[in-house]
Design an enzyme around this catalytic site. Structure first.
Site, mmCIF file in Angstrom:
data_model
loop_
_atom_site.group_PDB
_atom_site.id
_atom_site.type_symbol
_atom_site.label_atom_id
_atom_site.label_comp_id
_atom_site.label_asym_id
_atom_site.label_seq_id
_atom_site.Cartn_x
_atom_site.Cartn_y
_atom_site.Cartn_z
ATOM 1 N N ASN A 1 0.872 -1.178 0.000
ATOM 2 C CA ASN A 1 0.000 0.000 0.000
ATOM 3 C C ASN A 1 0.906 1.225 0.000
ATOM 4 O OD1 ASN A 1 -1.780 2.067 0.558
ATOM 5 N ND2 ASN A 1 -2.271 1.377 2.636
ATOM 6 N N TRP A 2 1.020 1.850 -1.155
ATOM 7 C CA TRP A 2 1.928 2.996 -1.263
ATOM 8 C C TRP A 2 1.374 4.244 -0.589
ATOM 9 C CZ3 TRP A 2 4.082 2.819 -7.023
ATOM 10 C CH2 TRP A 2 5.015 1.766 -7.110
ATOM 11 N N LYS A 3 0.071 4.223 -0.257
ATOM 12 C CA LYS A 3 -0.577 5.415 0.327
ATOM 13 C C LYS A 3 -0.344 6.612 -0.605
ATOM 14 C CE LYS A 3 -0.076 3.260 4.791
ATOM 15 N NZ LYS A 3 0.096 3.375 6.249
ATOM 16 N N HIS B 1 -9.457 1.248 5.222
ATOM 17 C CA HIS B 1 -8.158 1.459 5.878
ATOM 18 C C HIS B 1 -8.350 2.433 7.046
ATOM 19 C CE1 HIS B 1 -4.046 2.642 6.679
ATOM 20 N NE2 HIS B 1 -3.664 1.559 6.023
ATOM 21 N N GLU C 1 -6.645 4.792 8.113
ATOM 22 C CA GLU C 1 -6.369 6.196 7.825
ATOM 23 C C GLU C 1 -7.599 6.869 7.211
ATOM 24 O OE1 GLU C 1 -2.754 5.610 5.614
ATOM 25 O OE2 GLU C 1 -1.736 5.020 7.455
ATOM 26 N N GLU D 1 -5.046 -4.792 10.871
ATOM 27 C CA GLU D 1 -4.052 -3.733 11.004
ATOM 28 C C GLU D 1 -4.290 -2.968 12.305
ATOM 29 O OE1 GLU D 1 -2.229 -2.656 6.990
ATOM 30 O OE2 GLU D 1 -3.969 -1.377 7.266
ATOM 31 N N GLY E 1 2.846 2.356 10.719
ATOM 32 C CA GLY E 1 3.779 3.458 10.520
ATOM 33 C C GLY E 1 4.603 3.805 11.746
ATOM 34 N N SER F 1 3.676 -1.950 10.268
ATOM 35 C CA SER F 1 5.135 -1.997 10.445
ATOM 36 C C SER F 1 5.741 -3.348 10.094
ATOM 37 C CB SER F 1 5.536 -1.574 11.860
ATOM 38 O OG SER F 1 5.171 -0.222 12.080
ATOM 39 N N GLY G 1 2.904 -1.089 4.224
ATOM 40 C CA GLY G 1 2.945 0.322 3.858
ATOM 41 C C GLY G 1 4.361 0.765 3.534
ATOM 42 N N GLY G 2 5.044 1.327 4.524
ATOM 43 C CA GLY G 2 6.372 1.909 4.313
ATOM 44 C C GLY G 2 7.346 0.991 3.594
HETATM 45 P P1 PGA Z 1 3.027 0.353 7.519
HETATM 46 O O1 PGA Z 1 1.525 0.567 6.953
HETATM 47 O O2 PGA Z 1 3.518 -0.937 6.957
HETATM 48 O O3 PGA Z 1 3.784 1.543 7.020
HETATM 49 O O4 PGA Z 1 2.902 0.315 9.006
HETATM 50 C C1 PGA Z 1 0.657 -0.522 6.824
HETATM 51 C C2 PGA Z 1 -0.664 -0.033 6.304
HETATM 52 O O5 PGA Z 1 -1.150 1.018 6.731
HETATM 53 O O6 PGA Z 1 -1.275 -0.698 5.441
#
Ligand code: PGA
Length: 243
Positions: free
Chosen positions: A9-11, A90, A92, A160, A166, A206, A227-228
């Protein structure tokens, strides 16, 4: 049994050369049929990344098929663009736009209507975990967000924990194992034991190349939503190799 899935997930980020990034992952991945690899980039990059040997997904969709919804994208438009998966719910988006479980369910149903696989995200906040309510919160989210159209083919669940996203600190393997069991049990209640048995449940929060081996070893963990670490080819490939 359950085919594993590593989803990036590149966000609202992108590597410097998105197409080169996808090409590098596709080349290094080779022809492994037991593990799927998926990248979910920002909408404008989808077109350039489809057809390069990796599955491309989206990070959100609108519940309706078309209409006066400025700034939104429907599941049908995504399907026509070559997308096969869409993330819905998600944390966020729940936090920033007040997305409710009911809306997440409508978005998942929209994904199914367009023949997309919905990746439905659930997860408790740090406060909810400290108060001992994590399992109840996640079970309730799942129950309310799963549409009647959900099958083990068109639906993937991503656990999640909000406090792990993050932060660099993933949940412990014990906590992940316990929650993934809770999710599978809740899914069995809603969809029946056979569907729940085949349902893929990803961990997200993470995840990186270093912690992926231990997390992916857990019985009810069928992959990751990353994500990251999905913005670095070395990290993404290390997670993929661990699967
Ligand atoms: P992260 O994000 O791996 O950067 O913690 C995961 C996500 O929000 O899907």
């Amino acid at each position: 049994m359950r085919r594993r899935l590593i989803a990036g997930n590149w966000k609202m980020n992108a590597p410097a050369d998105p197409a080169g990034f996808v090409d590098a992952i596709a080349a290094a991945r080779g022809h492994r049929d037991d593990v799927g690899a998926l990248i979910c980039p920002p909408f404008p990059l989808i077109h350039a990344l489809v057809g390069r040997g990796l599955r491309i997904g989206a990070q959100d969709c609108h519940a309706e098929a078309s209409g006066a919804h400025t700034g939104d994208v429907s599941a049908e438009i995504l399907a026509a663009a070559g997308v096969g998966h869409v993330i819905v719910g998600h944390s966020e988006r729940r936090a920033a736009y007040g997305e409710t479980d009911a809306l997440v369910r409508a978005k998942a149903a929209a994904a199914h209507r367009a023949d997309l696989t919905a990746i439905i995200c659930v997860g408790e906040t740090g406060t909810e975990r400290r108060e001992g309510r994590a399992a109840d919160v996640v079970a309730a989210q799942l129950s309310a967000a799963l549409p009647a159209s959900a099958t083990a083919v068109n639906t993937v669940i991503a656990y999640e924990p909000v406090w792990a996203i993050g932060t660099g600190a993933a949940a412990t393997t014990d906590d992940i194992a316990e929650m993934h069991q809770t999710i599978r049990a809740e899914a069995a209640g809603r969809l029946g034991a056979t569907v729940a048995d085949h349902l893929r449940i990803l961990y997200g929060g993470s995840m990186n190349g270093a912690n992926a081996p231990a997390i992916l070893e857990i019985e009810d963990v069928d992959g990751g939503l990353v994500g990251g670490a999905s913005l670095r080819t070395d990290e993404f490939l290390a997670i993929f190799a661990a699967a």
